[in-house]
Write an enzyme that holds these catalytic residues in place. Structure first.
Site, PDB file in Angstrom:
ATOM      1  N   GLU A 121      -6.942  -7.734  -0.603  1.00  0.00           N
ATOM      2  CA  GLU A 121      -7.431  -7.626   0.775  1.00  0.00           C
ATOM      3  C   GLU A 121      -8.930  -7.351   0.740  1.00  0.00           C
ATOM      4  OE1 GLU A 121      -5.436  -4.859   3.311  1.00  0.00           O
ATOM      5  OE2 GLU A 121      -3.443  -5.714   2.988  1.00  0.00           O
TER       6      GLU A 121
ATOM      7  N   GLU B  22       0.832  -1.212   0.000  1.00  0.00           N
ATOM      8  CA  GLU B  22       0.000   0.000   0.000  1.00  0.00           C
ATOM      9  C   GLU B  22       0.861   1.255   0.000  1.00  0.00           C
ATOM     10  OE1 GLU B  22      -2.502  -0.787   3.409  1.00  0.00           O
ATOM     11  OE2 GLU B  22      -4.072  -1.602   2.127  1.00  0.00           O
TER      12      GLU B  22
END
Length: 630
Positions: free
Chosen positions: A268, A188
């Site tokens: 995710e 991320e």
């Protein structure tokens, strides 16, 4: 790449943007590739889709690894996604730990034994609500280091670590006969302020050099264009993450903006959410999770469920978020996941299994209460800090004395008689994260907090001992654009006059307990009900079988719990929502006493005891706190 007519299959990291068709002779070789023409993965030449779940070996005791992975397999999943926390394996520079609960190779091999593929996420930054996002606290010994960037000092540490870790990984890659089908680079990164593409390029080069040209390397970012702009890089396949409350079409549309062709991947898919101390207990309905999973699978997407099993932030490993203020994560990482913190199936697991069965073939009492004895923390500094105190004119932070986790004690003396209460104060946000203040070793004054109370009223005589026990509640793992140093970051003042001549005790509490203290030591005198930091000790016995259980803290305030030397983590029932700590059955002894140690920081009840339950307890916040605000 996808414009080349002959580039049907793509080995991630190929030298050129075009790729010749795979020769027929290679069809029988082990391979895991991207088919850009048909928008899918290919495993050994055949179209392939994974439905995966996240399980963190660092949050599960090793004796329970097989149970958790087997339950994942029996739920119909064909892969497990695994983080590797750097700081879990390199606690000091150049000191590596890969045994016991830290034996990541054994975990990967166990997954292979059970028939599970692995999606590996080795960082170096992982977030995961883990202490400092997996980065070692010792990086902050260089105060001006710029984390997650091209800072030479940071890159040198990263390269040294990757040269230790990745050679352990390479033999376990799918192409080499192992079960690792893909490897994530960083995590991320588009959410981080630096946006340093040279850093990502450096990591890509290092991963390629150490893992070879064939392994599929990828990135994961939120489904927002700004995040994807800074988090992606040519040569790394871009995937996204989002939860069941997102619009599936819009989210995958963001991935398609970066990757016009190739498989859709949600790395995710949030089956629940984490809890913060002082916030409500997070929960997500099984119906909503199942609906979102159905929508993605109908599009042909590959999905990893984060989390499938959350586990527990044992010891000091829980991290913190920064969303306008510091928000420490609870010890429980149950995550409202399909498999509970104790490894039990939930309604959500069965709902997910039903969905998966449509696209993949499926494979087929409370313990008694416990009374405890008492010993003041300040009475045992010789045990907890055997090397003695460090003298300094002004307070030193954890990193300056190479203390990564836990607690340090700051001691000085009142410089003058204070007959009427004076104000003991700390600069804003300089107490990182909680300071427990005592006078003359017996008078508990109260608590100084990072984002809360920064002043106390005190009085005493010249020369009276002033102690501040400083607790590190976990370094920020996401959301902040600064290094999260711990300790007293600024000096304390008494009516605006700075205090000086400090003695600083780094406390090695875990080392002492693992060596048998306090159970092997002579008992201290007991003063039940006195407020302030103190240890409570005792023993208990289990029935014939040591089951997983949960421990409740009736009337206790805040502290840390060890059983048989194993640090079970922080408890804070008044702050909530977590009211119990998970106790793995694997750490309990059958047929002999189990030693229990509690460090209570603020004050135990007059007749302290614990309760062991067969299920966890959560509540809404008991009292309003600034942490309630998002």
């Amino acid at each position: 790449m996808e414009d080349e007519k002959d580039a049907l299959l793509w080995h991630e990291g190929a030298a050129a943007s075009t790729s010749a068709p795979v020769p027929q002779a290679a069809a029988s070789a082990r391979s895991f590739q991207i088919d850009f023409e048909r928008d899918c993965f290919r495993k050994d030449g055949a179209p392939f889709r994974y439905v995966s779940g996240s399980v963190h070996y660092a949050r599960v005791p090793r004796p329970a690894w097989r149970d958790r992975l087997l339950r994942l397999y029996m739920a119909g999943l064909n892969a497990v996604q695994v983080y590797v926390p750097w700081n879990y394996h390199e606690p000091q520079p150049g000191v590596y730990e890969f045994t016991g609960d830290r034996d990541v190779e054994a975990f990967l091999d166990l997954a292979a034994e059970l028939g599970l593929l692995v999606i590996l996420r080795p960082g170096p930054y992982i977030c995961a609500e883990w202490e400092m996002g997996g980065l070692p606290a010792w990086l902050l010994w260089k105060a001006d280091i710029i984390l997650r960037s091209s800072d030479p000092a940071y890159l040198a540490a990263v390269d040294a670590w990757l040269h230790v870790l990745l050679p352990k990984i390479k033999p376990r890659l799918y192409q080499h006969g192992g079960n690792i089908i893909s490897v994530q680079v960083e995590n991320e990164y588009g959410s981080y302020y630096a946006c340093d593409l040279s850093y990502l390029q450096h990591l890509l080069g290092t991963f390629r050099a150490l893992l070879g040209p064939e392994v599929l390397l990828f990135t994961t970012d939120g489904a927002q264009m700004e995040e994807l702009r800074c988090g992606t890089l040519q040569g790394l396949y871009a995937t996204i993450d989002f939860g069941p409350d997102s619009n599936v079409t819009e989210a995958f549309g963001a991935q398609r903006h970066i990757e016009p062709r190739g498989p859709l991947v949600n790395s995710e898919y949030y089956t629940g959410w984490l809890d913060y101390w002082g916030g409500p207990h997070a929960s997500t309905s099984a119906t909503l999770v199942a609906q979102g999973l159905t929508s993605m699978l109908q599009l042909g997407a590959n999905v990893n469920m984060y989390m499938f099993h959350g586990g527990t932030n044992f010891a000091y490993w829980s991290g913190a978020d920064f969303k306008d203020q510091y928000k420490p994560v609870t010890t429980s990482y149950d995550y409202d996941a399909p498999l509970s913190e104790a490894g039990d199936p939930t309604e959500k697991l069965f709902a997910i299994r039903t969905v998966i069965s449509k696209v993949l073939s499926l494979t087929g009492g409370g313990l008694p209460s416990l009374f405890l004895q008492y010993a003041d923390l300040l009475d045992v500094l010789d045990v907890l800090s055997p090397s003695g105190p460090i003298q300094s004119q002004f307070p030193l932070i954890f990193e300056a004395v190479k203390q990564a986790h836990g607690f340090m004690l700051y001691r000085t003396q009142l410089p003058r008689d204070i007959l009427t209460p004076a104000t003991l104060s700390a600069p804003p946000r300089s107490v990182c994260d909680r300071g427990y203040v005592m006078l003359q070793k017996v008078r508990y004054q109260g608590t100084l907090e990072r984002d809360g109370q920064t002043e106390l009223r005190v009085k005493g005589k010249a020369g009276d001992t002033l102690d501040v026990l400083l607790e590190n509640m976990g370094r920020i793992s996401f959301g902040a654009n600064f290094s999260d140093f711990k300790g007293l970051l600024g000096n304390l003042s008494l009516d605006s006059r700075p205090l000086s001549k400090w003695l600083i005790y780094p406390l090695a509490i875990d080392a002492a307990i693992q060596q048998g203290w306090p159970h092997a030591a002579l008992p201290k005198s007991s003063c039940r009900g006195r407020a302030g930091p103190a240890f409570y000790t005792g023993t208990f016995e289990t029935p014939d079988i040591a089951w997983d259980t949960f421990v409740k803290f009736p009337g206790w305030s805040k502290g840390q719990l060890w059983i048989n030397g194993f640090n079970l983590g922080r408890y804070w029932p008044h702050q909530g929502p977590q009211q119990t700590l998970f106790v793995p059955g694997s750490i309990l002894h059958v047929g002999c006493p189990n030693n229990i140690t509690v460090l209570e920081l603020e004050g135990a009840p007059p007749n302290p005891f614990l309760l062991f339950l067969d299920q966890p307890l959560f509540n809404r916040t008991l009292s309003h706190s600034p942490l309630d605000k998002e």
